[in-house]
Design an enzyme around this catalytic site. Structure first.
Site, mmCIF file in Angstrom:
data_model
loop_
_atom_site.group_PDB
_atom_site.id
_atom_site.type_symbol
_atom_site.label_atom_id
_atom_site.label_comp_id
_atom_site.label_asym_id
_atom_site.label_seq_id
_atom_site.Cartn_x
_atom_site.Cartn_y
_atom_site.Cartn_z
ATOM 1 N N CYS A 119 0.737 -1.362 0.201
ATOM 2 C CA CYS A 119 -0.147 0.107 0.060
ATOM 3 C C CYS A 119 0.678 1.157 -0.113
ATOM 4 O O CYS A 119 0.447 2.213 -0.299
ATOM 5 C CB CYS A 119 -0.727 -0.066 1.125
ATOM 6 S SG CYS A 119 -1.756 -1.445 1.094
ATOM 7 N N HIS A 125 -3.922 6.700 2.634
ATOM 8 C CA HIS A 125 -4.285 5.618 1.984
ATOM 9 C C HIS A 125 -5.598 4.827 2.768
ATOM 10 O O HIS A 125 -5.892 5.070 3.984
ATOM 11 C CB HIS A 125 -3.206 4.383 2.542
ATOM 12 C CG HIS A 125 -3.398 3.076 2.024
ATOM 13 N ND1 HIS A 125 -3.980 2.545 0.827
ATOM 14 C CD2 HIS A 125 -3.442 1.819 2.952
ATOM 15 C CE1 HIS A 125 -3.954 1.401 0.629
ATOM 16 N NE2 HIS A 125 -3.844 1.008 2.141
ATOM 17 N N ASN A 180 -10.225 -0.749 -0.885
ATOM 18 C CA ASN A 180 -8.615 -0.721 -0.816
ATOM 19 C C ASN A 180 -8.023 -1.184 -1.972
ATOM 20 O O ASN A 180 -8.093 -2.500 -2.301
ATOM 21 C CB ASN A 180 -8.029 -1.605 0.491
ATOM 22 C CG ASN A 180 -6.638 -1.364 0.630
ATOM 23 O OD1 ASN A 180 -5.928 -1.017 -0.243
ATOM 24 N ND2 ASN A 180 -6.257 -1.984 1.822
HETATM 25 O O1 UT7 Z 1 -3.899 -1.524 3.374
HETATM 26 C C1 UT7 Z 1 -3.087 -2.546 3.881
HETATM 27 C C2 UT7 Z 1 -3.119 -2.434 5.669
HETATM 28 N N1 UT7 Z 1 -4.374 -3.123 5.956
HETATM 29 C C3 UT7 Z 1 -5.007 -2.471 6.900
HETATM 30 O O2 UT7 Z 1 -4.716 -1.457 7.165
HETATM 31 C C4 UT7 Z 1 -6.342 -3.466 7.425
HETATM 32 C C5 UT7 Z 1 -6.293 -3.207 8.982
HETATM 33 N N2 UT7 Z 1 -7.350 -4.154 9.398
HETATM 34 C C6 UT7 Z 1 -8.529 -3.953 9.386
HETATM 35 O O3 UT7 Z 1 -9.099 -2.988 8.518
HETATM 36 C C7 UT7 Z 1 -9.531 -4.496 10.078
HETATM 37 O O4 UT7 Z 1 -8.814 -5.606 11.037
HETATM 38 C C8 UT7 Z 1 -10.575 -5.342 9.426
HETATM 39 C C9 UT7 Z 1 -11.619 -4.658 8.717
HETATM 40 C C10 UT7 Z 1 -9.771 -6.372 8.666
HETATM 41 C C11 UT7 Z 1 -11.377 -6.514 10.459
HETATM 42 O O5 UT7 Z 1 -12.064 -5.500 11.018
HETATM 43 P P1 UT7 Z 1 -12.087 -5.949 12.701
HETATM 44 O O6 UT7 Z 1 -12.727 -4.745 13.355
HETATM 45 O O7 UT7 Z 1 -10.459 -6.037 13.112
HETATM 46 O O8 UT7 Z 1 -12.460 -7.512 12.668
HETATM 47 P P2 UT7 Z 1 -12.215 -8.822 13.478
HETATM 48 O O9 UT7 Z 1 -11.238 -9.290 12.427
HETATM 49 O O10 UT7 Z 1 -11.476 -8.431 14.932
HETATM 50 O O11 UT7 Z 1 -13.547 -9.465 13.491
HETATM 51 C C12 UT7 Z 1 -14.369 -9.054 14.622
HETATM 52 C C13 UT7 Z 1 -15.443 -10.088 14.562
HETATM 53 C C14 UT7 Z 1 -15.216 -11.548 14.602
HETATM 54 O O12 UT7 Z 1 -16.411 -12.138 15.278
HETATM 55 P P3 UT7 Z 1 -16.051 -12.661 16.715
HETATM 56 O O13 UT7 Z 1 -14.824 -13.464 16.815
HETATM 57 O O14 UT7 Z 1 -15.968 -11.427 17.377
HETATM 58 O O15 UT7 Z 1 -17.449 -13.389 16.782
HETATM 59 C C15 UT7 Z 1 -15.065 -11.964 12.954
HETATM 60 O O16 UT7 Z 1 -15.231 -13.465 12.937
HETATM 61 O O17 UT7 Z 1 -16.244 -10.100 13.024
HETATM 62 C C16 UT7 Z 1 -16.011 -11.030 12.557
HETATM 63 N N3 UT7 Z 1 -15.987 -10.838 10.938
HETATM 64 C C17 UT7 Z 1 -16.981 -10.695 10.213
HETATM 65 N N4 UT7 Z 1 -18.393 -10.534 10.335
HETATM 66 C C18 UT7 Z 1 -18.941 -10.464 9.142
HETATM 67 C C19 UT7 Z 1 -14.815 -10.772 10.401
HETATM 68 N N5 UT7 Z 1 -15.032 -10.462 9.120
HETATM 69 C C20 UT7 Z 1 -16.454 -10.327 8.867
HETATM 70 C C21 UT7 Z 1 -17.047 -10.409 7.791
HETATM 71 N N6 UT7 Z 1 -18.474 -9.894 8.023
HETATM 72 N N7 UT7 Z 1 -16.700 -9.701 6.463
#
Ligand code: UT7
Length: 329
Positions: A116, A256, A286
């Site tokens: 990125c 970004h 993204n």
């Molecule tokens: O560009 C390169 C650099 N990349 C970034 O900067 C990305 C940085 N990270 C992020 O933007 C976020 O961490 C994500 C968008 C990837 C994920 O968001 P999060 O708030 O960190 O979610 P999480 O992975 O902690 O998941 C929270 C919950 C989980 O469920 P439980 O364990 O709390 O029951 C996941 O299983 O949300 C669930 N989950 C989803 N639910 C519905 C994860 N993905 C999804 C989804 N739809 N697509």
């Protein structure tokens, strides 16, 4: 007399036609529009669907339109840098293919793979060839076809990424406008959180790597999220300090586009007026190396000569940093 800088004298963005909406993703994986919107800010992303088309085909469209828009003869381009993690092939580079497809015959080209942060690293690299007096016309392309390395059964990644990007023309400027300063960082220990496991020399492609779905993006989002806010905020502060600027001096923050919560977090930590922050993640998701040029392209009609822009990025590697430039037209 101000020293010779490299300024952006034209920008052209491009996204493929097909729009993949959150509603459509709901039918593909266990997700929903509400989760995607609130957790990422993304509503839709563009996907390159046309069979046989790749990164260089998107690059060709951007570069041809850029040359036309800036009334530049392809023969006058001396260097083309393509920033991407999804080049047409592992080798050769995509920059040279773009030159071939656009009739740029007198340039050399190479690719930059910094995820990125690719476009920022490429912009400053290109600028150095102009500042040094070596070249007068350099094109920097930032684009990605993320759909080519996304597992559309993995809800953790498939909702985030899209395809697209943009190309800029860099030319010498002696009026004080142009790319003024950059602070860049890297931390290779971050690769465990964001990478593609196979396809490189570490794990060449095999039946096993295909079966284990190792040719797709792997991301452990939380550590990346935290490091992204910290890295962008710290590098912005570093560039502000080095150049004796306060947040009031900055006309536009160009972050970004990885997650609206990251963008908001950065703006809040720096107490930035949200009106001055470019955001289009809801439309494109993204696009990795493509997000910053896509922002500049969309905001081009609003930008004024002399506007102070801070471009900031964080991505796989980890790679991150901030570039300060003064808009030249
Ligand atoms: O560009 C390169 C650099 N990349 C970034 O900067 C990305 C940085 N990270 C992020 O933007 C976020 O961490 C994500 C968008 C990837 C994920 O968001 P999060 O708030 O960190 O979610 P999480 O992975 O902690 O998941 C929270 C919950 C989980 O469920 P439980 O364990 O709390 O029951 C996941 O299983 O949300 C669930 N989950 C989803 N639910 C519905 C994860 N993905 C999804 C989804 N739809 N697509």
């Amino acid at each position: 007399m101000p020293k010779r800088l490299a300024s952006i004298t034209g920008i052209q963005g491009y996204v493929p036609d097909y729009i993949l909406t959150n509603k459509e993703l709901e039918k593909m994986v266990d997700t929903n529009d509400e989760w995607i919107t609130t957790r990422t800010g993304i509503k839709e992303r563009h996907i390159l669907k046309e069979p046989g088309k790749a990164a260089s085909d998107m690059g060709k469209i951007m570069v041809e339109k850029l040359l036309e828009k800036t009334k530049t003869n392809p023969d006058d381009i001396e260097l083309v840098i393509c920033c991407t993690v999804t080049g047409d092939m592992v080798f050769p580079d995509t920059a040279n293919t773009i030159c071939y497809k656009t009739g740029i015959k007198n340039a050399f080209g190479f690719d930059i793979n910094a995820a990125c942060s690719g476009f920022l690293f490429g912009l400053t690299t290109g600028a150095k060839f102009i500042e040094s007096g070596t070249y007068k016309k350099v094109i920097v392309v930032g684009l990605d076809v993320m759909s080519s390395i996304i597992d559309y059964t993995d809800r953790a990644t498939c909702i985030i990424f899209g395809d697209g990007g943009g190309a800029v023309l860099l030319e010498p400027d002696e009026s004080g406008n142009g790319i003024i300063d950059s602070v860049f960082h890297g931390d290779g220990s971050g690769r465990e959180f964001l990478h593609m496991k196979a396809g490189g020399s570490l794990k060449p492609p095999s039946h096993e790597t295909i079966d284990r779905k190792e040719h797709y993006v792997y991301q452990d989002g939380k550590p990346v999220f935290k490091a992204a806010i910290k890295g962008m905020v710290e590098s912005i502060k570093e560039v502000m300090k080095r150049n004796g600027l306060t947040k009031e001096d900055i006309n536009w923050l160009v972050p970004h586009q990885a997650n609206i919560r990251i963008i908001d977090g950065v703006a809040e930590m720096l107490d930035f007026d949200k009106e001055k922050v470019m955001v289009n993640i809801h439309k494109y998701g993204n696009t990795t190396s493509g997000t910053l040029p896509l922002c500049l392209w969309e905001w081009e009609p609003k930008l004024k000569k002399g506007d102070k822009l801070f471009l900031t990025s964080f991505g796989g590697g980890f790679t991150w940093g901030t570039t300060y430039l003064k808009w030249a037209y």
